[in-house]
Design an enzyme around this catalytic site. Structure first.
Site, mmCIF file in Angstrom:
data_model
loop_
_atom_site.group_PDB
_atom_site.id
_atom_site.type_symbol
_atom_site.label_atom_id
_atom_site.label_comp_id
_atom_site.label_asym_id
_atom_site.label_seq_id
_atom_site.Cartn_x
_atom_site.Cartn_y
_atom_site.Cartn_z
ATOM 1 N N GLY A 96 8.109 3.817 1.611
ATOM 2 C CA GLY A 96 8.677 3.052 1.268
ATOM 3 C C GLY A 96 9.297 1.827 1.201
ATOM 4 O O GLY A 96 8.424 0.242 1.453
ATOM 5 N N GLY B 113 -21.663 -21.587 -9.562
ATOM 6 C CA GLY B 113 -20.864 -22.283 -8.484
ATOM 7 C C GLY B 113 -20.386 -22.343 -7.178
ATOM 8 O O GLY B 113 -19.036 -21.588 -6.267
ATOM 9 N N ALA B 114 -21.043 -20.887 -6.472
ATOM 10 C CA ALA B 114 -20.396 -20.543 -5.089
ATOM 11 C C ALA B 114 -21.012 -21.931 -4.295
ATOM 12 O O ALA B 114 -20.373 -22.178 -3.033
ATOM 13 C CB ALA B 114 -21.427 -19.708 -4.666
HETATM 14 C C1 HXC Z 1 16.803 8.976 7.687
HETATM 15 C C2 HXC Z 1 14.414 10.116 8.767
HETATM 16 C C3 HXC Z 1 14.341 9.524 7.757
HETATM 17 C C4 HXC Z 1 14.856 8.965 6.846
HETATM 18 C C5 HXC Z 1 12.672 10.478 8.884
HETATM 19 N N1 HXC Z 1 13.907 11.202 8.887
HETATM 20 N N2 HXC Z 1 12.706 10.067 7.911
HETATM 21 N N3 HXC Z 1 16.125 9.993 8.750
HETATM 22 N N4 HXC Z 1 16.283 8.452 6.670
HETATM 23 N N5 HXC Z 1 13.813 8.136 5.979
HETATM 24 C C6 HXC Z 1 14.397 11.669 10.266
HETATM 25 C C7 HXC Z 1 13.966 13.318 10.255
HETATM 26 O O1 HXC Z 1 15.676 13.561 9.391
HETATM 27 C C8 HXC Z 1 13.623 13.764 10.849
HETATM 28 O O2 HXC Z 1 15.188 14.089 11.794
HETATM 29 C C9 HXC Z 1 13.120 12.836 12.054
HETATM 30 O O3 HXC Z 1 13.253 12.094 11.409
HETATM 31 C C10 HXC Z 1 12.076 13.687 12.373
HETATM 32 O O4 HXC Z 1 11.836 13.587 10.421
HETATM 33 P P1 HXC Z 1 10.316 13.878 10.387
HETATM 34 O O5 HXC Z 1 10.530 14.430 9.024
HETATM 35 O O6 HXC Z 1 10.778 16.043 11.178
HETATM 36 O O7 HXC Z 1 9.301 13.758 11.104
HETATM 37 P P2 HXC Z 1 7.977 13.920 10.037
HETATM 38 O O8 HXC Z 1 6.904 15.856 9.874
HETATM 39 O O9 HXC Z 1 6.239 14.188 11.312
HETATM 40 O O10 HXC Z 1 7.565 12.866 8.778
HETATM 41 C C11 HXC Z 1 8.251 11.479 9.280
HETATM 42 C C12 HXC Z 1 7.728 11.702 7.594
HETATM 43 C C13 HXC Z 1 9.133 12.147 6.999
HETATM 44 C C14 HXC Z 1 6.411 11.570 6.599
HETATM 45 C C15 HXC Z 1 8.557 10.024 7.705
HETATM 46 O O11 HXC Z 1 10.233 12.549 7.407
HETATM 47 C C16 HXC Z 1 9.575 11.501 5.205
HETATM 48 O O12 HXC Z 1 8.879 11.996 4.293
HETATM 49 N N6 HXC Z 1 10.939 10.678 5.478
HETATM 50 C C17 HXC Z 1 10.980 10.286 4.195
HETATM 51 C C18 HXC Z 1 10.697 8.990 3.966
HETATM 52 C C19 HXC Z 1 11.410 8.556 2.577
HETATM 53 O O13 HXC Z 1 11.174 8.509 2.003
HETATM 54 N N7 HXC Z 1 11.873 7.237 2.953
HETATM 55 C C20 HXC Z 1 12.428 6.755 2.321
HETATM 56 C C21 HXC Z 1 11.471 5.541 1.413
HETATM 57 S S1 HXC Z 1 12.463 4.600 0.430
HETATM 58 P P3 HXC Z 1 15.364 15.272 13.145
HETATM 59 O O14 HXC Z 1 16.998 15.024 13.276
HETATM 60 O O15 HXC Z 1 15.531 16.103 12.464
HETATM 61 O O16 HXC Z 1 14.605 14.878 14.735
HETATM 62 C C22 HXC Z 1 12.650 2.716 1.070
HETATM 63 C C23 HXC Z 1 13.458 2.127 0.213
HETATM 64 C C24 HXC Z 1 13.156 0.139 0.100
HETATM 65 O O17 HXC Z 1 12.248 2.333 1.933
HETATM 66 C C25 HXC Z 1 12.914 -0.172 -0.655
HETATM 67 C C26 HXC Z 1 12.597 -1.526 -0.275
HETATM 68 C C27 HXC Z 1 11.874 -2.436 -1.334
#
Ligand code: HXC
Length: 510
Positions: free
Chosen positions: A169, A404-405
């Site tokens: 994201g 051209g290059a």
């Molecule tokens: C809050 C989050 C988080 C998030 C991870 N965590 N991403 N908390 N917000 N975005 C937390 C988890 O709950 C977990 O907490 C700890 O971080 C580790 O995550 P895991 O999932 O256990 O780790 P892993 O298996 O390695 O996976 C990592 C990951 C996955 C691939 C990043 O966590 C994931 O898919 N997260 C969501 C990604 C996402 O969709 N983000 C939003 C994007 S939208 P605990 O307490 O259990 O340790 C965005 C909008 C901006 O960013 C747009 C601007 C243009």
């Protein structure tokens, strides 16, 4: 007083632990260093000064009021790399997955502002799950504040991103607006939407590695500029890169001590060009033989290998190198190589880094995939980038400079300052065979006549002298003396002043 001091130490200890020992162990088990360990490796020993160690988020939804880790998932501050100041932020995956909250963003913005105001590079060590889901629009707003500063900093201070974990994201768009992105093999990923979303929306089955791993982004998408084996190597290479760069757009790159004779003669270059004009040779040999101590820092090594980009030093001073690579696609320009080189040229120009161009190019790559893909517009990017660049430009044509290059590759007509050619240079509209088949179409069936016409064309154009007679080539030089000639040329251009007409900004063909 003693109690207060003890409390300070306690609080510091607590902040340093981030998300706790269990999560730190998990980070290590994945082969990743912690955010603090990374900063230690990146910066000179004991040079790090931290900001906002005790900051905590203000979210009260989803039970977040009971989970307020000090520092809020990112470590920020400044320090030095080989004595030169840099700003740094390092996201802590052990704290809520390094996710970006409003306060996490506020910390990054603070050092972005300081880096811009103080004219020092900023390095982001990214390891984040993106916008903090519990915070909703506050997190999105925080990201946008970071983006805005990335844009304002662009062309003012060097911005370097290292991707050291999952980046999804918003976490990919901030790096995307920085000057260089490096990834760590097997532990870092970049995607706008992850494999699960891809499967739901498009029904494609793809792994995180295939979708956004280091190999994908250095070889296919060109989003990343380099990939390294592990955190330690990545951080060491960032230190090496920073040594080549100026602190900001108003300062020159640092001058490093050098132990290599600028007048060094390289006899082996006299035989670099093969007898047969269609036989490839490795242009990197020329680059390393010209560079101080043979040191070449390549950018985008694994993408569009038909063009080479990177930094060398001449007499201790940084020079950006762009060179056609005859080993790949005969050194043709195409969409990817034009984009790659154009971006590099613009970086150099923005930061006052002189540009050295080595030319051996048979033209633009023909074909429907190129035309349908917009090679006209992409090729124009490189033309535009060279033409607008006001930094010192030295060009050496080693062999082919066709069509051209020839114009595009920092020719005299695009304000090249020194345009040299080796005696082996062939400067023409196209190769002799192709040219003969067009202008002597009537003789096509007569092999003897065609051979004679081809030989005639070669005699006339397969050399640098026609261009030299017109002043488009300043001097035909001996290959073995290239380092000396090029070093002297850049030395003579150290006070070059050239300004483009005033404009709000240009409209480069994007
Ligand atoms: C809050 C989050 C988080 C998030 C991870 N965590 N991403 N908390 N917000 N975005 C937390 C988890 O709950 C977990 O907490 C700890 O971080 C580790 O995550 P895991 O999932 O256990 O780790 P892993 O298996 O390695 O996976 C990592 C990951 C996955 C691939 C990043 O966590 C994931 O898919 N997260 C969501 C990604 C996402 O969709 N983000 C939003 C994007 S939208 P605990 O307490 O259990 O340790 C965005 C909008 C901006 O960013 C747009 C601007 C243009």
């Amino acid at each position: 007083m003693k109690d207060i001091l003890a409390e300070l130490e306690e609080r510091r200890e607590d902040a340093r632990l981030g998300g706790g020992q269990k999560r730190i162990d998990a980070q290590h088990a994945r082969g990743k260093l912690t955010a603090r360990e990374r900063i230690e490796l990146l910066l000179d020993e004991d040079s790090f000064e931290e900001f906002d160690m005790f900051i905590s988020h203000r979210c009260t939804d989803f039970g977040m009021e009971d989970n307020k880790p000090a520092g809020d998932g990112v470590i920020t501050g400044w320090g030095t790399i080989n004595g030169r100041q840099v700003y740094v932020f390092s996201q802590d995956f052990t704290v809520l997955g390094g996710s970006v909250s409003a306060t996490h963003a506020q910390k990054i913005c603070k050092i972005q502002d300081m880096a811009i105001q103080n004219g020092a590079p900023i390095i982001g060590l990214n390891d984040s799950g993106g916008a903090r889901i519990q915070e909703g629009v506050d997190a999105l707003a925080g990201y946008a504040e970071i983006f805005q500063r990335n844009i304002m900093a662009s062309g003012v201070i060097p911005q370097i991103s290292v991707i050291m974990g999952p980046c999804a994201g918003g976490a990919v768009y901030s790096p995307a607006m920085t000057d260089f992105i490096f990834m760590v093999k097997d532990t870092s990923y970049m995607f706008v939407t992850g494999p699960d979303v891809v499967k739901t929306v498009t029904n494609e089955q793809v792994t995180a590695e295939e979708l956004g791993g280091a190999s994908t982004h250095t070889k296919k998408s060109s989003v990343a500029d380099g990939a390294f084996e592990n955190d330690v190597e990545a951080l060491a290479e960032v230190r090496r890169l920073v040594d080549f760069l100026p602190a900001n757009n108003r300062e020159k790159s640092p001058v490093r001590p050098f132990f290599d004779d600028p007048a060094r003669i390289e006899d082996s270059l006299d035989t670099l060009i093969p007898e047969n004009a269609n036989t490839p040779y490795d242009m990197k040999e020329l680059i390393t033989k010209v560079a101080d101590e043979g040191d070449f820092y390549e950018i985008q090594e694994d993408f569009a290998k038909n063009i080479i980009t990177g930094f060398v030093r001449l007499e201790g001073r940084t020079v950006g190198v762009v060179a056609n690579q005859p080993m790949v696609l005969a050194g043709c320009l195409d969409i990817d190589s034009s984009r790659k080189a154009a971006r590099f040229v613009r970086f150099c120009d923005a930061f006052e880094i002189p540009i050295l161009t080595f030319v051996d190019v048979p033209g633009f790559l023909p074909g429907t995939s190129q035309e349908f893909g917009g090679v006209i517009k992409h090729g124009a990017k490189l033309l535009f980038a060279y033409g607008e660049a006001t930094v010192p430009k030295v060009t050496v044509i080693t062999r082919k400079a066709y069509g051209g290059a020839y114009d595009v590759m920092a020719s005299k007509h695009l304000r090249g300052d020194f345009n040299y050619a080796w005696p082996t240079a062939e400067i023409a509209v196209m190769g002799a065979k192709g040219a003969t088949e067009i202008i002597h179409r009537a003789d096509l069936k007569d092999a003897e006549k065609i051979a004679a016409h081809t030989a005639d064309y070669e005699d006339r154009f397969a050399n640098p002298f026609v261009a030299a007679e017109r002043g488009f080539i300043d001097e035909v030089i001996q290959p073995k003396s290239t380092r000396r000639r090029v070093a002297r040329a850049f030395a003579s251009l150290r006070n070059k002043k050239l300004q483009n007409p005033w404009k709000k900004h240009d409209n480069i063909p994007l």
